[in-house]
Enzyme design. Structure first.
Site, mmCIF file in Angstrom:
data_model
loop_
_atom_site.group_PDB
_atom_site.id
_atom_site.type_symbol
_atom_site.label_atom_id
_atom_site.label_comp_id
_atom_site.label_asym_id
_atom_site.label_seq_id
_atom_site.Cartn_x
_atom_site.Cartn_y
_atom_site.Cartn_z
ATOM 1 N N ASP A 61 0.813 -1.221 0.000
ATOM 2 C CA ASP A 61 0.000 0.000 0.000
ATOM 3 C C ASP A 61 0.844 1.267 0.000
ATOM 4 O O ASP A 61 0.444 2.294 0.558
ATOM 5 C CB ASP A 61 -0.965 0.003 1.208
ATOM 6 C CG ASP A 61 -1.829 -1.233 1.235
ATOM 7 O OD1 ASP A 61 -2.243 -1.677 0.149
ATOM 8 O OD2 ASP A 61 -2.084 -1.760 2.332
ATOM 9 N N GLY A 117 1.512 3.053 -2.515
ATOM 10 C CA GLY A 117 1.134 3.966 -3.600
ATOM 11 C C GLY A 117 1.732 3.494 -4.922
ATOM 12 O O GLY A 117 1.951 4.291 -5.840
ATOM 13 N N LYS A 118 1.929 2.175 -5.026
ATOM 14 C CA LYS A 118 2.524 1.616 -6.253
ATOM 15 C C LYS A 118 1.692 1.970 -7.477
ATOM 16 O O LYS A 118 2.221 2.351 -8.515
ATOM 17 C CB LYS A 118 2.615 0.077 -6.137
ATOM 18 C CG LYS A 118 3.555 -0.400 -5.046
ATOM 19 C CD LYS A 118 3.590 -1.911 -4.936
ATOM 20 C CE LYS A 118 2.340 -2.545 -4.372
ATOM 21 N NZ LYS A 118 2.068 -2.228 -2.955
ATOM 22 N N GLY A 175 -4.678 -4.283 -3.610
ATOM 23 C CA GLY A 175 -5.646 -3.212 -3.817
ATOM 24 C C GLY A 175 -4.859 -2.003 -4.290
ATOM 25 O O GLY A 175 -4.123 -1.404 -3.521
ATOM 26 N N HIS A 176 -4.961 -1.715 -5.573
ATOM 27 C CA HIS A 176 -4.128 -0.673 -6.186
ATOM 28 C C HIS A 176 -5.009 0.491 -6.623
ATOM 29 O O HIS A 176 -5.849 0.338 -7.499
ATOM 30 C CB HIS A 176 -3.370 -1.265 -7.380
ATOM 31 C CG HIS A 176 -2.339 -2.279 -6.972
ATOM 32 N ND1 HIS A 176 -1.582 -2.976 -7.868
ATOM 33 C CD2 HIS A 176 -1.939 -2.693 -5.738
ATOM 34 C CE1 HIS A 176 -0.748 -3.781 -7.202
ATOM 35 N NE2 HIS A 176 -0.961 -3.631 -5.915
ATOM 36 N N GLN A 207 1.762 -6.415 -3.358
ATOM 37 C CA GLN A 207 2.339 -6.614 -2.025
ATOM 38 C C GLN A 207 3.694 -5.886 -1.958
ATOM 39 O O GLN A 207 3.817 -4.842 -2.564
ATOM 40 C CB GLN A 207 2.447 -8.110 -1.670
ATOM 41 C CG GLN A 207 1.091 -8.771 -1.455
ATOM 42 C CD GLN A 207 0.389 -9.145 -2.737
ATOM 43 O OE1 GLN A 207 0.953 -9.797 -3.594
ATOM 44 N NE2 GLN A 207 -0.858 -8.748 -2.896
ATOM 45 N N THR A 214 3.065 -12.811 2.542
ATOM 46 C CA THR A 214 2.181 -13.396 1.548
ATOM 47 C C THR A 214 2.878 -14.624 0.973
ATOM 48 O O THR A 214 3.974 -14.996 1.424
ATOM 49 C CB THR A 214 1.781 -12.357 0.484
ATOM 50 O OG1 THR A 214 0.692 -12.883 -0.285
ATOM 51 C CG2 THR A 214 2.936 -11.985 -0.448
ATOM 52 N N ARG A 270 -9.599 -2.972 6.462
ATOM 53 C CA ARG A 270 -8.962 -2.980 7.783
ATOM 54 C C ARG A 270 -8.101 -1.731 8.014
ATOM 55 O O ARG A 270 -7.485 -1.217 7.080
ATOM 56 C CB ARG A 270 -8.048 -4.214 7.925
ATOM 57 C CG ARG A 270 -8.805 -5.512 8.076
ATOM 58 C CD ARG A 270 -7.856 -6.678 8.195
ATOM 59 N NE ARG A 270 -7.132 -6.919 6.940
ATOM 60 C CZ ARG A 270 -6.159 -7.821 6.805
ATOM 61 N NH1 ARG A 270 -5.776 -8.534 7.838
ATOM 62 N NH2 ARG A 270 -5.577 -7.997 5.635
ATOM 63 N N ARG A 312 -4.930 0.178 8.789
ATOM 64 C CA ARG A 312 -3.514 -0.170 8.639
ATOM 65 C C ARG A 312 -2.749 0.308 9.869
ATOM 66 O O ARG A 312 -3.068 1.364 10.420
ATOM 67 C CB ARG A 312 -2.948 0.476 7.375
ATOM 68 C CG ARG A 312 -3.621 -0.039 6.103
ATOM 69 C CD ARG A 312 -3.181 0.751 4.875
ATOM 70 N NE ARG A 312 -3.842 0.287 3.655
ATOM 71 C CZ ARG A 312 -4.061 1.051 2.596
ATOM 72 N NH1 ARG A 312 -3.677 2.318 2.579
ATOM 73 N NH2 ARG A 312 -4.654 0.550 1.537
HETATM 74 P P1 GDP Z 1 -0.698 0.304 -3.577
HETATM 75 O O1 GDP Z 1 -1.322 -0.965 -3.083
HETATM 76 O O2 GDP Z 1 0.780 0.347 -3.306
HETATM 77 O O3 GDP Z 1 -1.008 0.615 -5.004
HETATM 78 O O4 GDP Z 1 -1.307 1.474 -2.696
HETATM 79 P P2 GDP Z 1 -2.866 1.648 -2.283
HETATM 80 O O5 GDP Z 1 -3.608 2.108 -3.471
HETATM 81 O O6 GDP Z 1 -3.348 0.461 -1.546
HETATM 82 O O7 GDP Z 1 -2.741 2.784 -1.159
HETATM 83 C C1 GDP Z 1 -2.155 4.021 -1.423
HETATM 84 C C2 GDP Z 1 -3.193 5.118 -1.146
HETATM 85 O O8 GDP Z 1 -2.530 6.364 -1.103
HETATM 86 C C3 GDP Z 1 -4.241 5.232 -2.228
HETATM 87 O O9 GDP Z 1 -5.451 5.616 -1.647
HETATM 88 C C4 GDP Z 1 -3.691 6.339 -3.133
HETATM 89 O O10 GDP Z 1 -4.722 7.048 -3.803
HETATM 90 C C5 GDP Z 1 -3.034 7.229 -2.114
HETATM 91 N N1 GDP Z 1 -1.848 7.974 -2.578
HETATM 92 C C6 GDP Z 1 -0.875 7.586 -3.429
HETATM 93 N N2 GDP Z 1 0.091 8.527 -3.509
HETATM 94 C C7 GDP Z 1 -0.297 9.530 -2.692
HETATM 95 C C8 GDP Z 1 0.283 10.778 -2.304
HETATM 96 O O11 GDP Z 1 1.369 11.154 -2.726
HETATM 97 N N3 GDP Z 1 -0.429 11.537 -1.404
HETATM 98 C C9 GDP Z 1 -1.624 11.133 -0.897
HETATM 99 N N4 GDP Z 1 -2.233 11.915 -0.013
HETATM 100 N N5 GDP Z 1 -2.195 9.969 -1.235
HETATM 101 C C10 GDP Z 1 -1.530 9.177 -2.099
HETATM 102 P P1 IMO Z 2 -0.936 -4.252 -2.195
HETATM 103 O O1 IMO Z 2 -0.519 -4.813 -3.542
HETATM 104 C C1 IMO Z 2 -0.841 -4.746 2.107
HETATM 105 C C2 IMO Z 2 -0.918 -8.844 3.643
HETATM 106 C C3 IMO Z 2 -2.124 -9.305 4.428
HETATM 107 C C4 IMO Z 2 -1.454 -10.273 5.393
HETATM 108 C C5 IMO Z 2 -0.393 -10.929 4.513
HETATM 109 C C6 IMO Z 2 -0.805 -12.267 3.921
HETATM 110 O O2 IMO Z 2 -2.214 -3.487 -2.238
HETATM 111 O O3 IMO Z 2 0.190 -3.511 -1.568
HETATM 112 P P2 IMO Z 2 -2.442 -12.938 1.933
HETATM 113 O O4 IMO Z 2 -3.912 -12.711 1.763
HETATM 114 O O5 IMO Z 2 -1.598 -12.354 0.861
HETATM 115 O O6 IMO Z 2 -2.101 -14.373 2.218
HETATM 116 O O7 IMO Z 2 -2.086 -12.143 3.316
HETATM 117 O O8 IMO Z 2 -0.125 -10.010 3.470
HETATM 118 N N1 IMO Z 2 -1.202 -8.294 2.303
HETATM 119 C C7 IMO Z 2 -1.120 -7.004 1.983
HETATM 120 N N2 IMO Z 2 -0.871 -5.922 2.753
HETATM 121 N N3 IMO Z 2 -1.009 -4.595 0.790
HETATM 122 C C8 IMO Z 2 -1.234 -5.660 0.001
HETATM 123 O O9 IMO Z 2 -1.278 -5.572 -1.342
HETATM 124 C C9 IMO Z 2 -1.346 -6.938 0.605
HETATM 125 N N4 IMO Z 2 -1.589 -8.186 0.132
HETATM 126 C C10 IMO Z 2 -1.487 -9.009 1.189
HETATM 127 O O10 IMO Z 2 -2.723 -8.234 5.098
HETATM 128 O O11 IMO Z 2 -0.785 -9.567 6.400
HETATM 129 MG MG MG Z 3 -2.840 -1.606 -1.792
#
Ligand code: GDP
Ligand code: IMO
Ligand code: MG
Length: 423
Positions: free
Chosen positions: A13, A15-16, A40-41, A222, A237, A301, A303
């Protein structure tokens, strides 16, 4: 750069997806190489928020060919729900290619995920319960069903029935609820027919694209410290998000990778259980969660929050051969009077030379911090390094110096254009 890898440098999470969306402009193919719908991207475009689980984050550009490569485990129900949602919002997914070698997730994988977690009692991993671990376990046991099998519908139905019956017996013996295997055969045969036109030999597709001068972007899900081999086992994971996983997960060789971008937030979060040296269990942590909106995209959940950890990031540089870092969510720290950067770990009163390889040691280390003054004004509008407050620049510069590779992108807002090029 012909092949760029984007990999999470923390616990996910980071911000990939936003960085992938940004880099997609210069790439013809965006390729998921591991994980599944546990990811979740999020990409934010104007008022629109896209939360992608399986479809590569480059989908929002018409010129991008999205590829789900062999290293991914595919839940067809999620995949088609996602395709339907994206198509309703005006982006065609017709060009999506799914590797014939990708493994499929079935309802028994989800059932096992729940049973396995329940059996762990107080030592739960906190998985996403999507069946990811059991699907990879079946791959390793060599009893998995692969996406390419949908091309032979009768054999596919037989494979589901045989596997399903065996899994049902095992589930019942383990105290689980029985599954309706015939209903699963019917439902998954229909899904398989829909998947069939997307199936391809993605190894050839990607190598041919490279040979034709295309640029490929490999999208990690991840993150480094959730890696099955290098993360905080068993709180990880079940795939390899690290850059090596981009090779095995696509069939591109190590020498094909040119640019490897590690993504870190300006702080740290972790969802699920496991050691977390810089975790904040206080009101400061609550503020990071609230301002950073740190609730899981997939499971909702909360974080767990903490300060940015340069010991981890240095280890991420080693494990992934990172050529650069993208630092996201700097804006979340805008209102903090002071900000902290972890620059080292102490164990038993002595500084550690390296990131500890034993989770027991990691759980006990004492982070050593450098505390810096906050900037107390918004950075969201900054589009050049010179527009950042001096305190914010000092914070970014300290992380860059500590980690030892250049920071190229700094995120200053969730919006697509909410970033600046630092170097
Ligand atoms: P990922 O799983 O690595 O792609 O990241 P997620 O999408 O799960 O979580 C990143 C969150 O941060 C998302 O809600 C993005 O919209 C947000 N985000 C990404 N870059 C930035 C930033 O530079 N500033 C802020 N405020 N939010 C950001
Ligand atoms: P993105 O790509 C954050 C965590 C779960 C748990 C562990 C194992 O959005 O960054 P799993 O269901 O993979 O067997 O769970 O890994 N986890 C993540 N945490 N971002 C994710 O994906 C995750 N994918 C799995 O919360 O701790
Ligand atoms: Mg994510």
């Amino acid at each position: 750069m012909p092949v760029t890898v984007v990999v999470g440098a923390q616990w996910g999470d980071e911000g990939k997806a936003k960085v992938i969306d940004l880099l997609s402009k210069e790439h013809g193919y965006v390729v998921r190489y591991q994980g599944g719908h546990n990811a979740g991207h999020t990409v934010v475009v104007g008022d629109e928020r896209y939360a992608l689980q399986l479809i590569p984050s480059g989908i929002l550009y018409d010129h991008v060919v999205p590829v789900i490569a062999n290293g991914v485990v595919v839940d067809m129900i999620t995949l088609f729900n996602e395709i339907d949602t994206i198509e309703r919002r005006g982006h065609s997914c017709e060009r999506l290619i799914v590797s014939s070698h990708a493994h499929l997730i079935f309802p028994w994988h989800m059932a096992w995920d729940a049973l396995n977690e329940a059996a762990r009692g107080d030592a739960k991993i906190g998985t996403t319960l999507k069946g990811i671990g059991p699907a990879y376990a079946d791959r390793a046991r060599r009893v998995g069903i692969r996406a390419g099998e949908v091309l032979a519908p009768a054999a596919f139905a037989t494979a589901i029935r045989e596997r399903g019956d065996a899994e049902n017996d095992a589930l019942i013996a383990a105290g689980g609820a029985p599954l309706d295997i015939e209903a699963i055969v019917t439902q998954y045969s229909t899904l398989g027919a829909r998947l069939a036109p997307h199936i391809g030999d993605t190894v050839s597709v990607l190598h041919d694209a490279l040979a034709a001068g295309q640029h490929l972007l490999l999208e990690g899900a991840q993150a480094t410290f959730l890696d099955l081999d290098h993360g905080t086992y068993p709180f990880v994971t079940s795939s390899n998000p690290t850059a090596g996983g981009a090779c095995t997960g696509t069939g591109l060789g190590p020498r094909d990778l040119n640019r490897i971008v590690g993504i870190t937030k300006a702080y740290t979060t972790r969802v699920g259980a496991g050691p977390f040296p810089t975790e904040l269990l206080d009101a400061t942590g609550d503020r990071l969660v609230e301002i950073g909106r740190e609730f899981g995209t997939v499971t909702g959940r909360r974080r767990r929050p903490g300060w940015v950890d340069c010991v981890m990031l240095r280890q991420a540089v080693r494990l992934n051969s990172l050529t650069e870092i993208a630092l996201t969510k700097l804006d979340v720290l805008d209102t903090f009077d002071t900000v902290k950067v972890c620059t080292g770990y102490k164990a038993n009163g002595a500084m550690l030379a390296n990131y500890p390889d034993r989770a027991e040691v990691l759980a006990e280390v004492e982070p050593v911090y450098t505390e810096l003054p906050g900037w107390n004004r918004p950075v969201t509008g900054a589009r050049e390094p010179g527009e950042l407050p001096a305190e914010a620049s000092a914070f970014v510069a300290l992380i860059e110096a500590e980690v030892g590779v250049p920071i190229r992108v700094v995120g200053v807002g969730a919006e697509r254009d909410g970033y600046l090029l630092w170097s």
